[in-house]
Every structure is written in structure tokens, then in C-alpha cells.
Design a protein around this motif. Structure first.
Motif, PDB file in Angstrom:
ATOM      1  N   ASP A  43     -28.143 -17.315  37.269  1.00 30.63           N
ATOM      2  CA  ASP A  43     -29.435 -17.868  37.687  1.00 30.63           C
ATOM      3  C   ASP A  43     -29.368 -19.390  37.636  1.00 30.63           C
ATOM      4  OD1 ASP A  43     -32.098 -18.176  38.318  1.00 30.63           O
ATOM      5  OD2 ASP A  43     -32.819 -17.768  36.287  1.00 30.63           O
ATOM      6  N   THR A  44     -29.876 -20.036  38.686  1.00 27.20           N
ATOM      7  CA  THR A  44     -29.903 -21.502  38.722  1.00 27.20           C
ATOM      8  C   THR A  44     -31.346 -21.953  38.949  1.00 27.20           C
ATOM      9  OG1 THR A  44     -29.636 -21.697  41.126  1.00 27.20           O
ATOM     10  CG2 THR A  44     -27.624 -21.476  39.840  1.00 27.20           C
ATOM     11  N   GLN A  73     -35.543 -27.579  42.167  1.00 25.63           N
ATOM     12  CA  GLN A  73     -36.736 -27.693  43.014  1.00 25.63           C
ATOM     13  C   GLN A  73     -36.407 -28.513  44.251  1.00 25.63           C
ATOM     14  OE1 GLN A  73     -39.182 -29.952  40.142  1.00 25.63           O
ATOM     15  NE2 GLN A  73     -40.480 -28.142  40.080  1.00 25.63           N
ATOM     16  N   THR A  74     -37.296 -28.442  45.235  1.00 25.01           N
ATOM     17  CA  THR A  74     -37.176 -29.311  46.404  1.00 25.01           C
ATOM     18  C   THR A  74     -37.005 -30.760  45.939  1.00 25.01           C
ATOM     19  OG1 THR A  74     -38.592 -27.811  47.638  1.00 25.01           O
ATOM     20  CG2 THR A  74     -38.358 -30.038  48.520  1.00 25.01           C
ATOM     21  N   ASP A  83     -43.531 -26.794  36.036  1.00 18.23           N
ATOM     22  CA  ASP A  83     -43.237 -25.473  35.464  1.00 18.23           C
ATOM     23  C   ASP A  83     -43.499 -25.484  33.959  1.00 18.23           C
ATOM     24  OD1 ASP A  83     -42.411 -24.566  37.901  1.00 18.23           O
ATOM     25  OD2 ASP A  83     -40.275 -24.514  37.423  1.00 18.23           O
ATOM     26  N   ARG A 141     -45.648 -21.262  36.341  1.00 19.13           N
ATOM     27  CA  ARG A 141     -46.034 -22.543  36.935  1.00 19.13           C
ATOM     28  C   ARG A 141     -47.190 -23.125  36.115  1.00 19.13           C
ATOM     29  NH1 ARG A 141     -43.484 -25.106  41.092  1.00 19.13           N
ATOM     30  NH2 ARG A 141     -45.497 -26.109  41.371  1.00 19.13           N
TER      31      ARG A 141
HETATM   32  C1  WT7 Z   1     -39.964 -23.902  42.066  1.00 17.28           C
HETATM   33  C2  WT7 Z   1     -39.318 -24.829  43.054  1.00 17.28           C
HETATM   34  C3  WT7 Z   1     -34.825 -25.111  44.676  1.00 17.28           C
HETATM   35  C4  WT7 Z   1     -34.648 -23.915  45.266  1.00 17.28           C
HETATM   36  C5  WT7 Z   1     -35.741 -23.186  45.922  1.00 17.28           C
HETATM   37  C6  WT7 Z   1     -37.155 -23.419  45.466  1.00 17.28           C
HETATM   38  C7  WT7 Z   1     -39.362 -21.953  40.937  1.00 17.28           C
HETATM   39  C8  WT7 Z   1     -36.850 -22.148  41.226  1.00 17.28           C
HETATM   40  C9  WT7 Z   1     -36.169 -20.875  39.604  1.00 17.28           C
HETATM   41  C10 WT7 Z   1     -35.500 -20.096  38.614  1.00 17.28           C
HETATM   42  C11 WT7 Z   1     -37.609 -19.541  37.742  1.00 17.28           C
HETATM   43  C12 WT7 Z   1     -37.573 -20.897  39.583  1.00 17.28           C
HETATM   44  C13 WT7 Z   1     -39.963 -22.957  39.960  1.00 17.28           C
HETATM   45  C14 WT7 Z   1     -39.698 -24.285  40.634  1.00 17.28           C
HETATM   46  N1  WT7 Z   1     -37.967 -21.689  40.616  1.00 17.28           N
HETATM   47  N2  WT7 Z   1     -35.763 -21.647  40.633  1.00 17.28           N
HETATM   48  N3  WT7 Z   1     -34.165 -20.013  38.585  1.00 17.28           N
HETATM   49  N4  WT7 Z   1     -36.273 -19.450  37.711  1.00 17.28           N
HETATM   50  N5  WT7 Z   1     -38.293 -20.249  38.662  1.00 17.28           N
HETATM   51  O1  WT7 Z   1     -37.543 -24.756  45.629  1.00 17.28           O
HETATM   52  O2  WT7 Z   1     -39.714 -24.415  46.797  1.00 17.28           O
HETATM   53  O3  WT7 Z   1     -39.278 -26.536  45.519  1.00 17.28           O
HETATM   54  O4  WT7 Z   1     -39.623 -24.362  44.333  1.00 17.28           O
HETATM   55  O5  WT7 Z   1     -39.428 -22.589  42.225  1.00 17.28           O
HETATM   56  O6  WT7 Z   1     -41.334 -22.732  39.827  1.00 17.28           O
HETATM   57  O7  WT7 Z   1     -40.549 -25.310  40.202  1.00 17.28           O
HETATM   58  P1  WT7 Z   1     -39.074 -25.082  45.632  1.00 17.28           P
END
Ligand code: WT7
Length: 591
Positions: free
Chosen positions: A373-374, A377-378, A458, A473
Motif C-alpha cells: 500500500d502506498t 495525494q495529487t 487526512d 478524511r
Molecule cells: C487522498 C488523495 C495519489 C494517488 C491518488 C489519489 C486518499 C490515497 C491512500 C492510501 C488511504 C489514501 C487520502 C488522500 N488516499 N492513498 N494508501 N490509504 N487513503 O490522489 O485524488 O489527491 O487523493 O486519497 O485521503 O488524501 P487524490
């Protein structure tokens, strides 16, 4: 079940395509624990001059040695299962043509170019063509509807959009409301589409447009801080915000692609994300191609048999996907994957939502692999907290910060909490992939930083061994199947429907998709609730925004709970939906 994949000649004539064998990687597997990586070492490994700058297109394409240039960069599988191989050199030369064509069109550095295309080779070629001109590239998920497009194109003041005949009507529907839009370039792989010479926005046929252009283009190097791409991301309030990234980001993307995705030159790598989302650019374009890795791109939609066939048939060795996809595969049972042979598959990673322990246990059974698991965020642009080789997986934990990243949880005063407590997940990131700003919204950008920490939005906790555990979140943003959806966007779309007076939107927990969207609405006088009307309203949102933003449930209520200032209290709606106490409702006014 076996699928027939048909080999097809590349559209751009193939130049010395060779398979990926015989190239050896300097060190594999990568183990951050034994041998920590550094950004400086990555500059050296990629041979990038920090002082004079570089261009992401040179890092990913033109700058590679011959052995890489002549191998397959893009192993493309069309939606109808036709296969094309495109070498690094082909992508480099074709993107030179696009860069020349864009220059002839008068494109200036930092012009915003949108890519609203299916996952076809021309998407990648155009992307690099734009980067070569120092434009800012904005890839958009092809499922988006006109309303979602309008918000983004207007905010960015887009000047050019690349699209396809199937998607173009959605651009046509809004083009008149985007005065900055000068040109629409249409990629029609069937070569049927004809430009309309009297259209109000200039229309160009991609192939005719680039055909006369030279395949040589001198890419001007640029400081690492030069803007390169922008992804729109949703927040709790207001319209989606454009997170702006820079050319230097590729250092962090390549480092994490190597040390976390464990990529090296012999791999066949499949990232299932669309370039409309950040995973599809950071790890579906930049990181892997900076390392000279062959990437498989599948144009089509998710289907268990097709996905398993692709993993098997193309000897995918490294796979980056999402928890919802894994859970959907799980739902189809273990017998199906066990009927395939994933001989090459040796590393699997996941991103976007929490990876549930059951999925990891299932992965061990059917793939004989750990699923890493990684978290990122954007805004972070690259993996920031992560599981990886050398770090034993703790089921349900998202791992530890990548070397060079400091992470902790903060209390309400933005002070770090002791280990074991739950709080706001915050970062101090030295990664060159951190976003530069939100487009047109510097104050929102600044509001994400407190006491020197970047606030991720988060909630998490850290255990005594330094492993991070995702809690949820901090805001009302909904995460459905790994896609963030802002409740405000859905509420705005809902109230555009003639029957809807008011709307409040929340995420409901879902075992498969993490959350699904639930809308509470009140109806305008004269409208009566019927199943047909609710369906029509849901489809209305789908057509305006996107399929993933469509409410799966709509409940009609007399009036919505609001604060005295008229703000809809989503917290109260959520508590009601879950049968939980509604908390402090002292500011509530429900009339
Ligand atoms: C949000 C970011 C970056 C890739 C795609 C999403 C959630 C992301 C995980 C994880 C739990 C996660 C968080 C984060 N998230 N990876 N491994 N475990 N939650 O990018 O659309 O900017 O979303 O996705 O809430 O803040 P994004």
C-alpha cells in the motif's frame, strides 16, 4: 477464458523496436532500509544537471541512451484488444512533431493545454509535445461531463484542447463559455473526422496538422521549478482546484518508482490509472519512463477476465493498481485468477484508498505476492508514505515515510502528538514533486501550511515502530473508488435540475468502493417524488459531471439541516444516515 490480442502495426512507423531483454539494472531489488535513496543520487543516476535545468520530456524520452531509445516504451492494448508497440524513439520523434506544430500555432510557455482523450498513444505523444514547448499540460479523465470540463477549462483559461470525435461534443457544449479557447485538435484513429471550417473555435485534424512538421525539435532546458502539469482536485467547498506541478518533480517520481514500485529496465509495468488522475501521470508517465521502463497501457475498461489475461499474456512484472479494483477482482473469487499463470508478476502496489487486510491476504493467495500500500495525494505529486521492500507489511498500515519525507500527526493547535495518538496527518516534504500552488488560488495553497507543516486533510495515527495508519478524511470530501469527489460540486449539479430545491451530499461507507455518494434533496413545489424522477436526477448529475460523481442513493426530505447562516450541515446528514448521534446542533436551523 482466453482473449485474443491482435498485433497491429504502429501508426507511427516502428523504428528498431526491440524487446526489453538483455538490459541489466545496476541494483535490484531496491531496499530503502539498507541503502537509503536520496534526491541528489537520483539527479546523478538520471544524469540531470541541477544547475542548468532539464525538461521532463528529455528525462523520459529523448535523453535515454540508444539501448533504451530503441526498446518499447509503450505497449498499448486498445479497448478492442489490438496491440501496438511504440519505442521511446518513436514517442520522442512524434512528440517533436507535435512540439513543432504547437510552436507554429503560436503556443507560448505556460499556456494551458488540455488533453481530453481516451488512453491512446497520441495522448502521451501530445503530452510530451506540450512539455517540450514549456506549456502546462492538463490531462482530463475522459468520463467527465460538460459541467466538470467547464469548471476546469474556465479556471485554467485553456488555450488548446486535444480531444477525440467521441469526446468532442462535450467540449463543443461549453466552448462558447471559454473565451480563452483558441484551438481544438481532434485525434481520430479511424481517420474519418473532418474539421468544420466555419466552427467558432479553430478545429484541426491531429494527423494532418502534424504531418508536415519536422521530427527534429530542440528542447530548451528549463529550471526545475518551471511549471509542467496541472491536475484538478476536489475540496469540501468551492470548485475543484488546479494543483500545479513542476519539471523537477520527475526526480521524486523516478526515485519512488525505483525504490517503491521496484522498477528497473527489464520490467513490463502496468499502471491501471488514467493520466487524468495524478497516479496516471506520476507513475503512468514520468517515473517509469524516466527509468526507461516499458509501460503497458490498456485503453479499455475494467473486467476481471481482461485484466487477468493482460497480466498473463504480456508478462506484466510490476503492477500498480487501486484497492477498489482489487476488491472487485476479489469479488469474482480465487478460482478465476488461479486459472491464469502470472509467471512474470513479482511486485504489486496499490494507492488511492486504504488497502484492507483481506485484500492483502487474498493477494498472497492468488498472486503469491505481497501487495504494498502506498499513500500520497495529487498535491504531493509522488509517493510520500509507503510500504516497500525491506519493510515488513503490517496488514492495514500504509507504511512509513519515504526517506526525505518527515510525517507526523498534529493536534488542533498544529503541534505534533505523541506516538499512538490519532490526529491530523501532516508532512514536511523535501520532495521536489510537492505542488507549487493552486492555480488562481494562492491563499488556499497557503492555508494548507501551518507551523511549517503541510496539512494533508487526512487523519491518521503512528504506532511505536513508526508505521502510519490511515483513519479517514478530515473534511467532507468523498473518496469513491479512489476518486475524490467534492460534495459541493455534486450539490451544485443537483440544484441545476428543475425539480431540486436544495441538496446536501455525503459519502456512505461501502465495502467495495470505500464510499458511495448519497444525496439528500428537497423538491421544488409541484414536483412529486417518484422512482423515475430520482433516477432522472441521478443521471442528470452523471451527464453533467461524471459517472463516479453520480449519487448512488437519493433521499427526498422536507428540508435540509442548515446552520443559521444557511450552510447545509453535512455532518448532521451523515450522522443521520449512519444512525449516529448528531452532535452539536446548536447552530442548526431546519426550516
Ligand atoms: C487522498 C488523495 C495519489 C494517488 C491518488 C489519489 C486518499 C490515497 C491512500 C492510501 C488511504 C489514501 C487520502 C488522500 N488516499 N492513498 N494508501 N490509504 N487513503 O490522489 O485524488 O489527491 O487523493 O486519497 O485521503 O488524501 P487524490
Amino acid at each position: 477464458m482466453s482473449i485474443d490480442f491482435t498485433q497491429k502495426q504502429s501508426v507511427v512507423p516502428a523504428i528498431g523496436v526491440v524487446e526489453t531483454a538483455h538490459l541489466t539494472s545496476p541494483m535490484n531489488p531496491w531496499d530503502c532500509e539498507k541503502n537509503p535513496p536520496s534526491w541528489d543520487a537520483m539527479h546523478t543516476q538520471l544524469n540531470l544537471p541541477k544547475a542548468t535545468g532539464y525538461n521532463q520530456s528529455t528525462v523520459c524520452l529523448d535523453g535515454h541512451p540508444d539501448a533504451i531509445l530503441n526498446k518499447t516504451a509503450l505497449l498499448w492494448v486498445s479497448a478492442t484488444h489490438e496491440v501496438e508497440h511504440h519505442s521511446f524513439l518513436e514517442l520522442s520523434l512524434a512528440s517533436n512533431q507535435v512540439a513543432n506544430a504547437l510552436t507554429a500555432l503560436g503556443t507560448n510557455p505556460q499556456d494551458r493545454i488540455f488533453l481530453f482523450l481516451e488512453r491512446i498513444p497520441e495522448l502521451y505523444v501530445s503530452f510530451f509535445g506540450g512539455l517540450k514547448c514549456h506549456a502546462i499540460l492538463c490531462p482530463i479523465f475522459p468520463a467527465f461531463g460538460p459541467e466538470a470540463l467547464l469548471d476546469r477549462l474556465q479556471d485554467a483559461e485553456a488555450s488548446i484542447v486535444f480531444t477525440s470525435p467521441a469526446l468532442k461534443p462535450r467540449i463543443d457544449a461549453i466552448a462558447s463559455q471559454v473565451p480563452s479557447l483558441k484551438t481544438i485538435v481532434v485525434v481520430d484513429r479511424a481517420h474519418q473526422w473532418q474539421p468544420n471550417p466555419s466552427a467558432s473555435v479553430q478545429e484541426l485534424d491531429y494527423y494532418q496538422w502534424i504531418a508536415p512538421q519536422s521530427r527534429q525539435f530542440t528542447v530548451a532546458h528549463t529550471p526545475a521549478e518551471t511549471p509542467s502539469i496541472m491536475h484538478y482536485t476536489s475540496g469540501t467547498t468551492g470548485k475543484p482546484k488546479g494543483a500545479l506541478h513542476q519539471h523537477g518533480a520527475c526526480i521524486a517520481q523516478a526515485a519512488t518508482a525505483q525504490w517503491v514500485l521496484d522498477l528497473s529496465v527489464n520490467d513490463v509495468y502496468w499502471c491501471t490509472a488514467d493520466p487524468g488522475w495524478v497516479t496516471g501521470t506520476s507513475y503512468g508517465i514520468f517515473g517509469p519512463w524516466a527509468l526507461g521502463v516499458t509501460q503497458l497501457v490498456f485503453e479499455g475498461a475494467f473486467k476481471p477476465e481482461t485484466w487477468y489475461s493482460i497480466l498473463e499474456r504480456f508478462n506484466v512484472s510490476v503492477w500498480y493498481t487501486a484497492p477498489t479494483a482489487l476488491r472487485m477482482l476479489m469479488k469474482h473469487g480465487s478460482d478465476l485468477p488461479k486459472s491464469y499463470q502470472f509467471k512474470a508478476l513479482r511486485h504489486i502496489c496499490s494507492v488511492g484508498e486504504p488497502l484492507n487486510p483481506e485484500a492483502i491476504v487474498w493477494g498472497r493467495d492468488v498472486f503469491d505476492q505481497e501487495i504494498y500500500d502506498t499513500w500520497w495525494q495529487t498535491e504531493t505529486g509522488s509517493i510520500h508514505i509507503t510500504n516497500r521492500i525491506g519493510l515488513p507489511v503490517r496488514l492495514g498500515s500504509m507504511g512509513k515515510p519515504f526517506p526525505g519525507v518527515e510525517a507526523c500527526v498534529l493536534d488542533d493547535t498544529f503541534t505534533p502528538l505523541p506516538l499512538g495518538s490519532e490526529g491530523a496527518l501532516a508532512l514536511k516534504s523535501a520532495a521536489p514533486s510537492m505542488f507549487k500552488t493552486y492555480w488562481n488560488n494562492q491563499s488556499k495553497y497557503e492555508s494548507r501550511f501551518k507551523n511549517g507543516w503541510y496539512l494533508t486533510g487526512d487523519r491518521a495515527s503512528v504506532d511505536t515502530d513508526g508505521y502510519f495508519w490511515f483513519v479517514g478524511r478530515e473534511d467532507d470530501v468523498i473518496n469513491t473508488a479512489g476518486h475524490l469527489v467534492g460534495p459541493f460540486e455534486v450539490e451544485s449539479a443537483l440544484v441545476h435540475h428543475p425539480a431540486v430545491a436544495e441538496a446536501g451530499v455525503i459519502g456512505l461507507p461501502c465495502p467495495e468502493r470505500m464510499e458511495v455518494i448519497k444525496a439528500y434533496i428537497s423538491l421544488k413545489t409541484g414536483f412529486v417524488e417518484t422512482p423515475e424522477l430520482l433516477k432522472e436526477i441521478a443521471l442528470f448529475v452523471r451527464s453533467k459531471l461524471a459517472a463516479h460523481a453520480m449519487p448512488r442513493e437519493i433521499e427526498v426530505i422536507e428540508s435540509l439541516p442548515k446552520t443559521r447562516s444557511g450552510k447545509i450541515m453535512r455532518r448532521v446528514l451523515k450522522a443521520r444516515a449512519l444512525g449516529l448521534p448528531e452532535g452539536d446542533t446548536s447552530t442548526l436551523e431546519e426550516v
